[in-house]
Design an enzyme around this catalytic site. Structure first.
Site, PDB file in Angstrom:
ATOM      1  N   HIS A  97       0.832  -1.214   0.000  1.00 38.46           N
ATOM      2  CA  HIS A  97       0.000   0.000   0.000  1.00 38.46           C
ATOM      3  C   HIS A  97       0.860   1.255   0.000  1.00 38.46           C
ATOM      4  O   HIS A  97       2.053   1.214   0.284  1.00 38.46           O
ATOM      5  CB  HIS A  97      -0.923   0.018   1.231  1.00 38.46           C
ATOM      6  N   ASP A  99       0.512   4.950   1.956  1.00 36.52           N
ATOM      7  CA  ASP A  99      -0.263   5.336   3.134  1.00 36.52           C
ATOM      8  C   ASP A  99      -1.445   6.252   2.808  1.00 36.52           C
ATOM      9  O   ASP A  99      -1.292   7.279   2.131  1.00 36.52           O
ATOM     10  CB  ASP A  99       0.654   5.992   4.172  1.00 36.52           C
ATOM     11  N   HIS A 255       4.673   0.174  -0.006  1.00 37.39           N
ATOM     12  CA  HIS A 255       5.476  -0.546   0.988  1.00 37.39           C
ATOM     13  C   HIS A 255       4.679  -1.693   1.587  1.00 37.39           C
ATOM     14  O   HIS A 255       3.447  -1.740   1.488  1.00 37.39           O
ATOM     15  CB  HIS A 255       6.024   0.403   2.060  1.00 37.39           C
ATOM     16  N   ARG A 270       5.682   6.227  14.208  1.00 39.02           N
ATOM     17  CA  ARG A 270       5.393   6.654  12.841  1.00 39.02           C
ATOM     18  C   ARG A 270       4.684   7.999  12.811  1.00 39.02           C
ATOM     19  O   ARG A 270       3.746   8.236  13.582  1.00 39.02           O
ATOM     20  CB  ARG A 270       4.498   5.589  12.179  1.00 39.02           C
TER      21      ARG A 270
HETATM   22  C1  SIN Z   1       3.395   0.642   7.656  1.00 46.18           C
HETATM   23  O1  SIN Z   1       3.494   1.844   7.879  1.00 46.18           O
HETATM   24  O2  SIN Z   1       2.662   0.212   6.791  1.00 46.18           O
HETATM   25  C2  SIN Z   1       4.201  -0.322   8.499  1.00 46.18           C
HETATM   26  C3  SIN Z   1       5.621  -0.402   8.056  1.00 46.18           C
HETATM   27  C4  SIN Z   1       6.411  -1.271   8.981  1.00 46.18           C
HETATM   28  O3  SIN Z   1       6.017  -1.476  10.137  1.00 46.18           O
HETATM   29  O4  SIN Z   1       7.460  -1.760   8.556  1.00 46.18           O
END
Ligand code: SIN
Length: 280
Positions: A97, A99, A255, A270
């Site tokens: 995806h 974000d 990602h 995050r």
């Molecule tokens: C994400 O933001 O999708 C998670 C990425 C991660 O935890 O490596």
């Protein structure tokens, strides 16, 4: 500041920089240029506390809006991605995806700071949507050019979505909501506002159709693109170390958070940087 790009130019390691303090204007400009050029940046050995993570995020732009997940107490703009050693629920982010692409103005970038890194697994995979676009034939590019893809959070956060059906306990607090049913259309091929390059903009988690097409028609095209984008040639596997920060560009990458660390704790913090409405 030292920039060491990977061979294809997708992804770069940034060293000789201290993110715990405000950056000088020229250093900040160099970080922003590297971000647009390489799409994924990683900064080893950055012992950032939450104030410093927020401050660096704000040097890049205003915070994005994070829906469907309860933020850290007293930190409305910081998510803690935490998975306990005994947790059985699938790790968060385990689907390709970009974000919050279902927002009218999805976040330009995401920052992820590693607090606790498991000894095995827990990598993050990144796919280069610029090179995926470049590799298409001229005929395919011409077909995709006028199309708009429909994005929605429903497959993940809707009342019939993955999280609503979850049976295993999860540390992260996900808020399933009717709001996830909303849809937004964005160009299937976007032009990056800084680099000017074209990138594919769709993902299996959040893209649910193509405007003006039947679902089978739209999904046939999308399924081809989903597979095309995440082929090995376009993917970088990122291995974490404690106190490493990554900054990625949601306008030119997908990602995927890899699992493989059952029995071990993983904790990340995050933030997101607000973005503009994607344009063709
Ligand atoms: C994400 O933001 O999708 C998670 C990425 C991660 O935890 O490596």
């Amino acid at each position: 500041m030292k920039v060491t790009p990977r061979a294809e130019g997708f992804g770069a390691c940034i060293e000789d920089i201290d993110l715990t303090r405000p950056l000088a204007d020229e250093t900040l400009a160099a970080v922003k240029a590297a971000w647009a050029r390489h799409s994924v940046l990683w900064f080893p050995d950055q012992p950032l506390d939450l104030d410093q993570l927020e401050a660096f995020t704000l040097q890049l732009g205003p915070f994005g809006v994070d829906p469907f997940i309860k933020p850290m107490p007293g930190r409305p703009n910081v998510l803690e991605l935490r998975r306990e050693p005994d947790e059985k629920a699938t790790n968060f982010g385990a689907g390709w995806h970009s974000d919050w692409s279902f927002q009218p103005e999805p976040p330009a970038g995401t920052l992820l700071h590693a607090e606790v890194v498991p000894p095995v697994g827990g990598d993050t995979l990144y796919a280069d949507c610029y090179r995926a676009y470049d590799a298409l034939s001229d005929a395919m590019k011409a077909m995709l050019a006028p199309l708009r893809a429909v994005h929605s959070a429903r497959q993940a956060y809707g009342p019939s979505g993955v999280f609503a059906k979850e049976t295993e306990a999860r540390t992260m607090q996900i808020v399933v909501s009717e709001e996830a049913e909303q849809t937004v259309a964005h160009p299937l091929v976007v032009t990056h506002p800084v680099s000017g390059r074209k990138a594919l903009f769709c993902s299996p988690v959040y893209t649910v159709g193509i405007e003006g097409m039947t679902r089978p028609e739209g999904m046939a095209i999308l399924r081809f693109l989903f597979e095309h984008i995440v082929q090995d040639a376009f993917v970088y596997r990122h291995r974490w170390a404690p106190q490493m920060l990554t900054l990625w560009d949601n306008r030119s990458t997908l990602h995927f958070a890899d699992g493989g660390y059952d029995g071990h704790l993983r904790v990340m913090h995050r933030t997101t940087v607000a973005g503009d409405r994607p344009r063709a």
